[in-house]
Design a protein around this motif. Structure first.
Motif, PDB file in Angstrom:
ATOM      1  N   THR A 174       0.772  -1.301   0.057  1.00 16.73           N
ATOM      2  CA  THR A 174      -0.041   0.019   0.125  1.00 16.73           C
ATOM      3  C   THR A 174       0.836   1.196   0.055  1.00 16.73           C
ATOM      4  OG1 THR A 174      -1.728  -1.185   1.117  1.00 16.73           O
ATOM      5  CG2 THR A 174      -1.643   1.202   1.186  1.00 16.73           C
ATOM      6  N   PRO A 175       0.591   2.338  -0.754  1.00 16.96           N
ATOM      7  CA  PRO A 175       1.466   3.489  -0.948  1.00 16.96           C
ATOM      8  C   PRO A 175       1.237   4.187   0.410  1.00 16.96           C
ATOM      9  CG  PRO A 175       0.153   3.226  -3.067  1.00 16.96           C
ATOM     10  CD  PRO A 175      -0.548   2.042  -2.001  1.00 16.96           C
ATOM     11  N   GLY A 176       2.686   4.597   0.816  1.00 14.51           N
ATOM     12  CA  GLY A 176       2.708   5.198   2.007  1.00 14.51           C
ATOM     13  C   GLY A 176       2.742   4.500   3.326  1.00 14.51           C
ATOM     14  N   VAL A 177       2.399   3.174   3.362  1.00 10.93           N
ATOM     15  CA  VAL A 177       2.484   2.427   4.314  1.00 10.93           C
ATOM     16  C   VAL A 177       3.507   2.542   5.511  1.00 10.93           C
ATOM     17  CG1 VAL A 177       3.265   0.319   3.331  1.00 10.93           C
ATOM     18  CG2 VAL A 177       1.569   0.178   5.324  1.00 10.93           C
ATOM     19  N   GLU A 178       4.731   2.657   4.735  1.00  8.55           N
ATOM     20  CA  GLU A 178       5.979   2.783   5.572  1.00  8.55           C
ATOM     21  C   GLU A 178       6.150   4.021   6.479  1.00  8.55           C
ATOM     22  OE1 GLU A 178       6.443   4.901   1.698  1.00  8.55           O
ATOM     23  OE2 GLU A 178       5.825   2.770   2.247  1.00  8.55           O
ATOM     24  N   ASP A 225     -14.141 -10.331   1.580  1.00  3.56           N
ATOM     25  CA  ASP A 225     -14.032  -9.255   0.328  1.00  3.56           C
ATOM     26  C   ASP A 225     -13.265  -8.262   0.536  1.00  3.56           C
ATOM     27  OD1 ASP A 225     -15.100 -10.986  -1.387  1.00  3.56           O
ATOM     28  OD2 ASP A 225     -17.102 -10.107  -1.186  1.00  3.56           O
ATOM     29  N   ALA A 226     -13.424  -7.579   1.822  1.00 10.84           N
ATOM     30  CA  ALA A 226     -12.625  -6.258   2.349  1.00 10.84           C
ATOM     31  C   ALA A 226     -11.383  -6.778   2.716  1.00 10.84           C
ATOM     32  CB  ALA A 226     -13.799  -6.100   3.798  1.00 10.84           C
ATOM     33  N   ALA A 231      -5.755  -6.745   0.806  1.00  6.22           N
ATOM     34  CA  ALA A 231      -4.625  -7.263   0.326  1.00  6.22           C
ATOM     35  C   ALA A 231      -4.214  -6.888  -1.106  1.00  6.22           C
ATOM     36  CB  ALA A 231      -4.766  -8.867   0.240  1.00  6.22           C
ATOM     37  N   HIS A 232      -5.163  -6.276  -1.927  1.00  2.00           N
ATOM     38  CA  HIS A 232      -4.958  -6.008  -3.375  1.00  2.00           C
ATOM     39  C   HIS A 232      -4.169  -4.391  -3.149  1.00  2.00           C
ATOM     40  CE1 HIS A 232      -5.878  -9.228  -5.712  1.00  2.00           C
ATOM     41  NE2 HIS A 232      -7.008  -9.394  -5.078  1.00  2.00           N
ATOM     42  N   GLY A 233      -3.980  -3.838  -2.148  1.00  2.66           N
ATOM     43  CA  GLY A 233      -3.406  -2.607  -1.944  1.00  2.66           C
ATOM     44  C   GLY A 233      -4.645  -1.078  -2.129  1.00  2.66           C
ATOM     45  N   LEU A 234      -5.727  -1.659  -1.817  1.00  3.90           N
ATOM     46  CA  LEU A 234      -6.854  -0.554  -2.231  1.00  3.90           C
ATOM     47  C   LEU A 234      -6.831   0.425  -0.696  1.00  3.90           C
ATOM     48  CD1 LEU A 234      -9.851  -2.336  -3.828  1.00  3.90           C
ATOM     49  CD2 LEU A 234      -8.250  -0.491  -4.673  1.00  3.90           C
ATOM     50  N   GLY A 235      -6.226  -0.231   0.087  1.00  7.72           N
ATOM     51  CA  GLY A 235      -6.376   0.638   1.710  1.00  7.72           C
ATOM     52  C   GLY A 235      -6.188  -0.053   2.708  1.00  7.72           C
ATOM     53  N   GLN A 252       0.341 -11.255   2.793  1.00  2.00           N
ATOM     54  CA  GLN A 252      -0.717 -10.689   2.083  1.00  2.00           C
ATOM     55  C   GLN A 252      -0.964  -9.343   2.784  1.00  2.00           C
ATOM     56  OE1 GLN A 252      -3.402 -14.162   1.070  1.00  2.00           O
ATOM     57  NE2 GLN A 252      -3.562 -12.780  -0.846  1.00  2.00           N
ATOM     58  N   LEU A 253      -1.082  -9.354   3.925  1.00  2.00           N
ATOM     59  CA  LEU A 253      -1.509  -8.185   4.767  1.00  2.00           C
ATOM     60  C   LEU A 253      -0.248  -8.474   5.872  1.00  2.00           C
ATOM     61  CD1 LEU A 253      -5.302  -8.757   5.201  1.00  2.00           C
ATOM     62  CD2 LEU A 253      -4.151  -7.084   3.694  1.00  2.00           C
ATOM     63  N   MET A 254      -0.600  -6.979   6.367  1.00  4.02           N
ATOM     64  CA  MET A 254       0.398  -6.678   7.756  1.00  4.02           C
ATOM     65  C   MET A 254      -0.594  -5.880   8.614  1.00  4.02           C
ATOM     66  SD  MET A 254       2.866  -3.638   6.281  1.00  4.02           S
ATOM     67  CE  MET A 254       2.981  -2.842   8.137  1.00  4.02           C
ATOM     68  N   ARG A 255       0.024  -5.990  10.059  1.00  2.72           N
ATOM     69  CA  ARG A 255      -0.834  -5.206  10.944  1.00  2.72           C
ATOM     70  C   ARG A 255      -0.360  -3.889  10.975  1.00  2.72           C
ATOM     71  NH1 ARG A 255      -2.169  -7.146  17.511  1.00  2.72           N
ATOM     72  NH2 ARG A 255      -3.231  -4.986  17.923  1.00  2.72           N
TER      73      ARG A 255
END
Length: 294
Positions: A174-178, A225-226, A231-235, A252-255
């Motif tokens: 996800t953009p900006g997650v870092e 679905d959420a 996981a697809h980087g939508l938010g 696929q996901l991170m906390r």
């Protein structure tokens, strides 16, 4: 005259030949040769002392005596076949457990554990229904359900399975997650919601974040679905602790930063209070309860 067991093959061959009016077609149905069917019919005619078929160059036709026997044999064999089918279905239903649950729980929690149940109970067949609408526990309905709620439903017996908790997650891509290091920054991401009774407003309040405008950009009816959207980087999605485990393990996901909020509702195994569970359903319920004690 009592019907002897050795008459049955001849009667079965005759009944098929009478229905088809053709020995070859009857033979194909019975996996015999046409000559074997003809032999059975002649044996029957010899024992009865009457002709059952008129034989001619184009085939065969029932005699009046043959029609009389064909009607009786057809009815009797159909009755026997019906009883055999009902007995077989009764046996299959005895070993079948019909389960209703949430799609998200079936996909991420139940399915990974089912091989263990299958090894312990290889004779039990499972039918799993994940329709959104709540199932009706009537005679044709499910044996057991797994529901998410307060634990009290009229007319149903409930057994506590496991508690639930909520925390935010997103894709590592996800953009900006870092740059996110505190809960308030999560509100800057596109928020993904589902139709759960607790949502982002509850979580941000629990995280001590106030006065932020929250935009739930994507909303899904199902939690799975959420999570896939996240996981697809939508938010960022608000994950359920029991549901999100496979996504976290796979990467696929991170906390995201922030507290784990205890959910108001938990998961329960339920069934009609007036109905005694069949042994197969009881075995599945016992397994469910044991799984969560491990």
């Amino acid at each position: 005259m009592a019907l002897r067991a050795d008459w049955l093959p001849a009667l079965a061959a005759f009944e098929a030949a009478a229905r088809h009016q053709n020995f070859a077609h009857a033979a194909e149905e019975l996996h015999l040769t046409a000559s074997a069917v003809s032999h059975h019919v002649r044996k029957l005619e010899s024992r009865l002392g009457v002709s059952l078929f008129q034989r001619h160059a184009r085939g065969v036709a029932l005699t009046p005596q043959g029609r009389q026997l064909a009607d009786a044999a057809g009815t009797a064999l159909a009755d026997v076949d019906g009883v055999l089918r009902s007995l077989r279905l009764a046996r299959e239903e005895r070993d079948r457990v019909r389960i209703t649950t949430l799609h998200s729980l079936a996909y991420t929690w139940l399915l990974p554990r089912l091989p263990e149940f299958a090894r312990a109970h290889p004779h039990i067949q499972l039918s799993v229904d994940t329709e959104i609408a709540l199932a009706r526990f009537d005679d044709s309905g499910p044996d057991l359900g797994i529901r998410h709620g307060a634990g009290h439903w009229p007319g149903l017996t409930s057994h506590f399975l496991m508690a639930d908790a909520l925390f935010p997650v997103t894709s590592p891509r996800t953009p900006g997650v870092e740059a996110i290091v505190e809960p308030a920054q999560i509100a800057e991401l596109p928020l993904i919601a589902d139709h759960a009774r607790q949502g982002w407003h509850d979580w941000f309040r629990a995280a001590g974040v106030h006065g932020r405008k929250l935009e739930e950009r994507y909303t899904f009816s199902d939690t799975t679905d959420a999570l896939m959207a996240a996981a697809h980087g939508l938010g960022a999605a608000l994950a359920r602790e029991q549901i999100v485990v496979p996504y976290l393990r796979s990467g696929q996901l991170m906390r995201l930063p922030g507290p784990k909020m205890t959910a108001r509702w938990s998961y329960y195994a339920i069934y009609p209070a007036h109905r005694r569970l069949r042994p197969a359903a009881r075995a599945f319920l016992d397994w469910l309860l044991a799984v969560e004690k491990e």
